[in-house]
Write a protein that holds these residues in place. Structure first.
Motif, PDB file in Angstrom:
ATOM      1  N   VAL A  64     -35.481 -76.690  -4.172  1.00  0.00           N
ATOM      2  CA  VAL A  64     -36.431 -76.110  -5.116  1.00  0.00           C
ATOM      3  C   VAL A  64     -36.004 -76.403  -6.545  1.00  0.00           C
ATOM      4  CG1 VAL A  64     -37.362 -73.937  -5.995  1.00  0.00           C
ATOM      5  CG2 VAL A  64     -37.216 -74.326  -3.532  1.00  0.00           C
ATOM      6  N   ARG A  65     -34.709 -76.258  -6.828  1.00  0.00           N
ATOM      7  CA  ARG A  65     -34.202 -76.508  -8.177  1.00  0.00           C
ATOM      8  C   ARG A  65     -34.294 -77.985  -8.536  1.00  0.00           C
ATOM      9  NH1 ARG A  65     -28.264 -74.689  -8.837  1.00  0.00           N
ATOM     10  NH2 ARG A  65     -29.213 -72.944  -7.709  1.00  0.00           N
ATOM     11  N   HIS A  66     -33.961 -78.846  -7.577  1.00  0.00           N
ATOM     12  CA  HIS A  66     -33.968 -80.288  -7.827  1.00  0.00           C
ATOM     13  C   HIS A  66     -35.376 -80.791  -8.141  1.00  0.00           C
ATOM     14  CE1 HIS A  66     -32.802 -84.508  -7.456  1.00  0.00           C
ATOM     15  NE2 HIS A  66     -33.818 -84.684  -6.627  1.00  0.00           N
ATOM     16  N   LEU A  67     -36.377 -80.288  -7.432  1.00  0.00           N
ATOM     17  CA  LEU A  67     -37.753 -80.726  -7.635  1.00  0.00           C
ATOM     18  C   LEU A  67     -38.474 -79.938  -8.725  1.00  0.00           C
ATOM     19  CD1 LEU A  67     -38.908 -81.279  -3.928  1.00  0.00           C
ATOM     20  CD2 LEU A  67     -38.049 -82.971  -5.555  1.00  0.00           C
ATOM     21  N   GLY A  68     -37.840 -78.856  -9.213  1.00  0.00           N
ATOM     22  CA  GLY A  68     -38.454 -78.051 -10.261  1.00  0.00           C
ATOM     23  C   GLY A  68     -39.709 -77.335  -9.793  1.00  0.00           C
ATOM     24  N   LEU A  69     -39.695 -76.837  -8.555  1.00  0.00           N
ATOM     25  CA  LEU A  69     -40.872 -76.199  -7.979  1.00  0.00           C
ATOM     26  C   LEU A  69     -41.019 -74.758  -8.460  1.00  0.00           C
ATOM     27  CD1 LEU A  69     -40.526 -77.485  -4.299  1.00  0.00           C
ATOM     28  CD2 LEU A  69     -41.836 -78.495  -6.174  1.00  0.00           C
ATOM     29  N   LEU A  70     -42.258 -74.322  -8.598  1.00  0.00           N
ATOM     30  CA  LEU A  70     -42.553 -72.956  -9.010  1.00  0.00           C
ATOM     31  C   LEU A  70     -43.388 -72.256  -7.934  1.00  0.00           C
ATOM     32  CD1 LEU A  70     -43.572 -73.592 -12.739  1.00  0.00           C
ATOM     33  CD2 LEU A  70     -41.354 -72.826 -11.873  1.00  0.00           C
ATOM     34  N   MET A  71     -43.327 -70.939  -7.930  1.00  0.00           N
ATOM     35  CA  MET A  71     -44.119 -70.100  -7.021  1.00  0.00           C
ATOM     36  C   MET A  71     -43.919 -70.513  -5.563  1.00  0.00           C
ATOM     37  SD  MET A  71     -47.632 -69.434  -9.165  1.00  0.00           S
ATOM     38  CE  MET A  71     -48.021 -68.028  -8.127  1.00  0.00           C
ATOM     39  N   VAL A  72     -42.666 -70.718  -5.182  1.00  0.00           N
ATOM     40  CA  VAL A  72     -42.334 -71.086  -3.801  1.00  0.00           C
ATOM     41  C   VAL A  72     -42.240 -69.817  -2.959  1.00  0.00           C
ATOM     42  CG1 VAL A  72     -40.590 -72.111  -2.301  1.00  0.00           C
ATOM     43  CG2 VAL A  72     -41.152 -73.185  -4.487  1.00  0.00           C
ATOM     44  N   GLY A  73     -42.986 -69.797  -1.875  1.00  0.00           N
ATOM     45  CA  GLY A  73     -42.942 -68.641  -0.995  1.00  0.00           C
ATOM     46  C   GLY A  73     -41.900 -68.768   0.095  1.00  0.00           C
ATOM     47  N   GLU A  74     -41.785 -69.962   0.681  1.00  0.00           N
ATOM     48  CA  GLU A  74     -40.853 -70.157   1.793  1.00  0.00           C
ATOM     49  C   GLU A  74     -40.485 -71.632   1.887  1.00  0.00           C
ATOM     50  OE1 GLU A  74     -40.618 -69.372   6.660  1.00  0.00           O
ATOM     51  OE2 GLU A  74     -42.506 -69.080   5.556  1.00  0.00           O
TER      52      GLU A  74
END
Length: 214
Positions: free
Chosen positions: A44-54
């Motif tokens: 998640v940190r590497h891809l810079g994702l937001l609003m990740v649920g699972e």
């Protein structure tokens, strides 16, 4: 030094709908015993994702392989050099210098307020940051002192690293120091890296050729 990368499949489910799937993804990891939860956080940190649920991890393996670089794992310093990170986390009310206004970190739109403006089950958070440029650990570029000199956008990155240190002392009794990267005399060689007032560096600086108070 042995470095490791994880090879895995992942399925990312977003809290606001939709998803993302990866197959055979390779990612730098700190060691061979990284857990699925840790790997998910790194992804998640590497891809810079937001609003990740699972995040679901599967078909995971770990291989000995040099790191390729990423946001989750620090790359080792080349040539065995030790790099010291001087940056400080900016928080609400941080005092950089006594005469400068502290940053204010507030909500522009809180989750509670957003629920009143969107459909049921939908919520958002939008933060607001009000601060001056000289906040936290910052770089004084030539334009700070000279009107016709370049600002940060005009200073190449290779001129901000691997430089001989210059030290500026706070009052002697405090035992606190502020590090300057190069002598602030003339641009384009003028660069200064400043840390917040009251910062304490554990090791005392080497004997400087010249000191300069700020």
């Amino acid at each position: 030094m042995v470095e490791y990368r994880a090879v895995f499949d992942a399925e990312v489910v977003f809290a606001n709908g939709g998803g993302l799937r990866t197959d055979g993804f390779r990612l730098d990891v700190p060691g061979p015993d990284v857990t699925d939860d840790e790997l998910a956080a790194l992804l998640v940190r590497h891809l810079g994702l937001l609003m990740v649920g699972e995040v679901r991890i599967s078909n995971r393996s770990t291989v000995e392989e040099p790191h390729k670089g990423g946001r989750g794992v620090e790359a080792p310093a080349a040539g065995g050099r030790r790099l010291i990170e001087l940056s400080h986390e900016i928080h609400d009310g941080l005092v950089t210098l006594p005469d400068l206004p502290a940053p204010r970190i507030t909500d522009w739109l809180s989750r509670a307020a957003s629920r009143q403006r969107y459909a049921p089950g939908v919520e958002f958070h939008i933060g607001r940051i009000d601060m001056i440029a000289n906040t936290g650990t910052y770089v004084d570029t030539p334009s700070h002192r000279f009107a016709d000199a370049p600002d940060l956008a005009g200073v190449p990155l290779d001129r901000l690293a691997d430089l001989p240190p210059w030290w500026s002392a706070c009052p002697p009794a405090s035992g606190r120091w502020t590090a300057c990267c190069s002598p602030p005399t003339r641009w384009p060689d003028w660069r200064c890296c400043c840390t917040p007032a009251g910062t304490r560096i554990s090791a005392p600086p080497p004997t400087p050729r010249r000191t300069r108070r700020t």
